[in-house]
Design an enzyme around this catalytic site. Structure first.
Site, short mmCIF file in Angstrom:
data_model
loop_
_atom_site.label_atom_id
_atom_site.label_comp_id
_atom_site.label_asym_id
_atom_site.label_seq_id
_atom_site.Cartn_x
_atom_site.Cartn_y
_atom_site.Cartn_z
N ARG A 15 2.13 -1.65 59.34
CA ARG A 15 3.34 -2.46 59.24
C ARG A 15 3.38 -3.26 57.94
NH1 ARG A 15 5.24 -7.14 63.50
NH2 ARG A 15 3.39 -8.16 62.62
N ARG A 36 9.51 -8.73 71.66
CA ARG A 36 8.81 -9.75 70.87
C ARG A 36 9.71 -10.29 69.76
NH1 ARG A 36 6.58 -4.89 68.82
NH2 ARG A 36 6.76 -4.72 66.55
N TYR A 43 17.60 -2.56 60.85
CA TYR A 43 17.35 -4.01 60.92
C TYR A 43 17.17 -4.66 59.56
CZ TYR A 43 12.50 -2.23 60.73
OH TYR A 43 11.35 -1.56 60.39
N HIS A 54 15.38 -5.08 68.65
CA HIS A 54 14.22 -4.50 68.00
C HIS A 54 13.09 -4.33 68.99
CE1 HIS A 54 10.38 -4.38 65.89
NE2 HIS A 54 11.04 -3.65 64.99
N HIS A 114 9.98 5.09 72.56
CA HIS A 114 8.52 5.20 72.74
C HIS A 114 8.13 5.07 74.21
CE1 HIS A 114 8.17 5.25 68.46
NE2 HIS A 114 8.57 3.99 68.33
N GLU A 131 5.52 0.03 72.82
CA GLU A 131 4.88 0.96 71.88
C GLU A 131 3.40 0.63 71.74
OE1 GLU A 131 5.43 2.59 67.28
OE2 GLU A 131 6.67 0.94 68.02
N HIS A 148 16.20 8.67 66.76
CA HIS A 148 15.55 7.45 66.30
C HIS A 148 15.03 7.64 64.88
CE1 HIS A 148 13.78 3.52 66.81
NE2 HIS A 148 12.62 3.95 66.37
N HIS A 169 12.97 -0.71 71.04
CA HIS A 169 11.56 -0.33 71.03
C HIS A 169 10.91 -0.94 72.27
CE1 HIS A 169 11.80 -0.24 66.37
NE2 HIS A 169 11.72 1.01 66.79
N HIS A 224 14.20 5.40 61.06
CA HIS A 224 14.17 4.29 60.11
C HIS A 224 14.14 4.96 58.73
CE1 HIS A 224 13.26 1.49 63.34
NE2 HIS A 224 12.21 2.20 63.68
N ASP A 283 11.65 9.02 63.79
CA ASP A 283 11.17 7.66 63.64
C ASP A 283 10.74 7.33 62.20
OD1 ASP A 283 10.25 5.11 64.10
OD2 ASP A 283 8.72 5.65 65.54
#
Length: 451
Positions: A88, A212, A127, A209, A273, A239, A65, A236, A67, A324
């Site tokens: 974020r 949500r 993404y 993703h 996660h 988490e 995993h 995900h 990003h 991650d």
């Protein structure tokens, strides 16, 4: 020079080799066309013409995993306090500044850092698809292709987990940052993802993703796309407790239950996660043999919590590991952190042996990424290896038969001496052979996207 397999037959002599259950001294591997063709034990010294790998040689590590662009956040997001949600916002600010060209440069440097850490394959949870504002590039997959090219030029394998990200949360329209991520609908996501092509070093998978970010009625479209292609599907999962609460408010069930209802769990699925699960969630994941990727260095950096990894594995979920957000890139640290975090939670020791932790970092990680032919030192497997020094200040002293325990519980990425992908040395004596100055490549590529 891009990644190629070693065409000329080669013999490697391993001073010590991890053969899945034990450390074996004096092992030779014959390699041809990028695969191991023979494994022989009992070689006290290197045979004539063999390349000697001194230390402990393992199958190459799989980072399940990643990003890649989060590497630009290292240091910055450790200032002050805050939550996942404030973190974020900083992440979005970096994402807003990336182009295909700057993303290629950053990812190439990050993947080179991974190679220096013994990682031979990465699962890139991707993404960041479009230009700012959501405008499509002339090549709608320009950002994904940049990542695939970056992995090739850094000498490692990649599974591009092309990610559906359609909503700001349970049906809400994407915010101005997230417009770059969204294809509008899962059907349009699938049309774009269809254009991605696999190649020798790259496989294509899918990702949701999160529950949500993909409306419930469109989860099945992504799951079906992966199922029809027998491709990995990652997501995900739970988490944050806020995600669980919002999911219950919207759908009257947990995220794991919602995924199960829409056919998104199973042997080719990996939940990332899985930190905040109910007993019923653990049963759903375990009974369906859904894999779980633990990312302890990110989970502790973001104060997410400690996931129920031992209970998940005991129920039937294979475990893999990922770096991650790249607070550090060190799969040995991820492996020991999984055990040590569980010790803190339970106040007991010995939840996983070194062998089990190495399996999570190698064979099970590769399987989660669709590379079932990697992750073992055996004939027929891909010739992807990493060698860890046993004579550094961290690793010197223990008996060689304890080299696996030494590697997992004492060594770090700094102790990786060699990395071999497809039989070809990508890292030799701690130096990357394709990206000779990785620190400078990182510094320059991060400066280019820093605000």
């Amino acid at each position: 020079m891009p990644l190629t397999t070693q065409a000329t037959p080669t013999t490697y002599w391993l001073e010590h080799a991890w053969l899945g259950t034990h450390v074996e001294p004096g092992v030779t591997l014959d390699v041809a066309d990028g695969r191991i063709t023979a494994v022989r034990t009992g070689a006290d010294t290197p045979p004539p013409g063999a390349t000697a790998l001194r230390g402990l040689t393992l199958p190459g590590l799989a980072n399940a995993h990643s990003h890649a662009f989060h590497r630009a956040l290292r240091g910055t997001v450790q200032v002050g306090t805050g939550t996942f949600w404030t973190w974020r916002e900083i992440m979005y600010s970096v994402a807003d500044r990336l182009t295909p060209e700057t993303y290629y440069a950053l990812a190439r440097a990050v993947y080179a850092e991974m190679a220096l850490a013994g990682i031979t394959c990465v699962g890139e949870f991707h993404y960041l698809h479009h230009a700012p504002g959501g405008t499509r590039y002339d090549d709608p997959n320009a950002m994904g292709e940049a990542l695939v090219s970056a992995a090739e030029d850094a000498g490692i394998r990649i599974t591009l987990l092309d990610t559906a990200y359609l909503s700001a949360g349970f049906g809400a329209a994407p915010n101005h940052h997230q417009l770059r991520f969204s294809d509008g609908t899962a059907e349009r996501w699938a049309q774009r993802a269809d254009a991605l092509k696999e190649r020798a070093h790259a496989r294509i998978g899918a990702a949701i993703h999160s529950v949500r970010a993909v409306p419930a009625g469109q989860l099945g479209t992504v799951a079906d796309w992966a199922r029809e292609r027998q491709a990995p599907l990652h997501v995900h999962l739970s988490e944050q407790t806020a995600e669980n609460d919002a999911c219950r408010d919207a759908h009257g069930r947990t995220p794991a239950q919602l995924l199960a209802d829409h056919g998104a769990l199973g042997r080719r699925t990996t939940a990332v996660h899985a930190t905040h699960l109910t007993t019923e969630d653990i049963e759903l994941l375990g009974d369906s043999h859904t894999g779980v990727c633990m990312c302890p260095t990110t989970e502790r950096d973001l104060a997410d919590g400690i996931g129920p990894a031992a209970r998940l594995q005991g129920r039937g979920s294979p475990l893999s590991l990922g770096s991650d957000s790249h607070a550090v890139i060190d799969l040995l640290e991820e492996a020991r952190a999984m055990e040590l975090d569980e010790r803190l939670r339970t106040r007991t020791r010995g939840h996983w042996t070194a062998a089990a932790l190495l399996r999570a970092a190698t064979a099970d990680g590769h399987a989660a990424l669709g590379w079932d032919d990697a992750g073992a030192l055996e004939a027929g497997a891909l010739a992807d290896l990493t060698t860890i020094a046993l004579d550094s200040v961290r690793t010197a002293g223990p008996l060689p038969r304890l080299a696996a325990e030494t590697a997992v519980f004492a060594a770090s990425a700094a102790d990786v001496r060699h990395t071999i992908v497809g039989g070809r040395q990508i890292v030799r004596d701690g130096v990357h052979t394709l990206v000779p100055d990785v620190p400078t490549a990182l510094a320059e590529s991060i400066a280019a996207v820093r605000g």
